[in-house]
Design a protein around this motif. Structure first.
Motif, PDB file in Angstrom:
ATOM      1  N   GLU A 191      -8.120   2.256  -1.720  1.00 45.34           N
ATOM      2  CA  GLU A 191      -7.505   1.562  -0.586  1.00 45.34           C
ATOM      3  C   GLU A 191      -5.995   1.793  -0.565  1.00 45.34           C
ATOM      4  O   GLU A 191      -5.415   2.018   0.490  1.00 45.34           O
ATOM      5  CB  GLU A 191      -7.802   0.063  -0.638  1.00 45.34           C
ATOM      6  N   ARG A 192      -5.356   1.742  -1.723  1.00 45.19           N
ATOM      7  CA  ARG A 192      -3.908   1.967  -1.773  1.00 45.19           C
ATOM      8  C   ARG A 192      -3.564   3.414  -1.434  1.00 45.19           C
ATOM      9  O   ARG A 192      -2.590   3.676  -0.728  1.00 45.19           O
ATOM     10  CB  ARG A 192      -3.357   1.577  -3.142  1.00 45.19           C
ATOM     11  N   ARG A 234      -5.641  -0.125   8.395  1.00 48.76           N
ATOM     12  CA  ARG A 234      -5.575  -0.349   6.948  1.00 48.76           C
ATOM     13  C   ARG A 234      -5.102  -1.768   6.652  1.00 48.76           C
ATOM     14  O   ARG A 234      -5.593  -2.415   5.731  1.00 48.76           O
ATOM     15  CB  ARG A 234      -4.632   0.650   6.265  1.00 48.76           C
ATOM     16  N   GLY A 276      -4.021   3.817   2.342  1.00 42.70           N
ATOM     17  CA  GLY A 276      -2.980   3.051   3.023  1.00 42.70           C
ATOM     18  C   GLY A 276      -1.610   3.684   2.898  1.00 42.70           C
ATOM     19  O   GLY A 276      -0.830   3.683   3.859  1.00 42.70           O
ATOM     20  N   ILE A 292       0.817  -1.193   0.000  1.00 41.93           N
ATOM     21  CA  ILE A 292       0.000   0.000   0.000  1.00 41.93           C
ATOM     22  C   ILE A 292       0.856   1.249   0.000  1.00 41.93           C
ATOM     23  O   ILE A 292       0.434   2.294  -0.473  1.00 41.93           O
ATOM     24  CB  ILE A 292      -1.034   0.012   1.141  1.00 41.93           C
ATOM     25  N   THR A 334      -7.695  -3.855   4.224  1.00 41.48           N
ATOM     26  CA  THR A 334      -7.370  -3.803   2.793  1.00 41.48           C
ATOM     27  C   THR A 334      -7.554  -5.176   2.157  1.00 41.48           C
ATOM     28  O   THR A 334      -7.151  -6.189   2.715  1.00 41.48           O
ATOM     29  CB  THR A 334      -5.925  -3.304   2.589  1.00 41.48           C
TER      30      THR A 334
END
Length: 106
Positions: free
Chosen positions: A32-33, A56, A36, A10, A60
């Motif tokens: 999400e990345r 996270r 994160g 991430i 994730t």
């Protein structure tokens, strides 16, 4: 969904990946990345993960990071350290799990 490389991957986020039909969408993975990467930047400089980073790590999706672990990226990772960090965040790391070009230890 438990995967050992989430913290590092991430951090390196924003790669495009193809998601199998019916899985998490590419836009969700991109988000999400992004989140994160922001939450876990301290891990990149050798610090322990923050509470936000651990959160996270727990939420994730594996589909969002495993496809981007290339042999080149795997060569610069310390999988044992990452596994310990993930486990320290309360996420189980399965043995012999294939995530990108890395397989977790037996």
């Amino acid at each position: 969904m438990i995967w050992s490389m989430v913290l590092v991957v991430i951090l390196y986020g924003n790669w495009e990946i193809k998601i199998v039909k019916g899985e998490v969408s590419e836009s969700i993975c991109r988000e999400e990345r992004r989140i994160g990467k922001k939450a876990c930047m301290s891990v990149l400089v050798g610090m322990n993960p923050s509470a936000e980073c651990c959160e996270r790590a727990r939420v994730t999706h594996e589909e969002c990071f495993c496809p981007i672990i290339t042999p080149k990226l795997a060569a610069i990772l310390n999988p044992k350290r990452i596994i310990r960090l993930i486990q320290g965040c309360g996420r189980t790391v399965p043995r012999n799990f294939k995530c990108g070009s890395i397989t977790t230890p037996p």
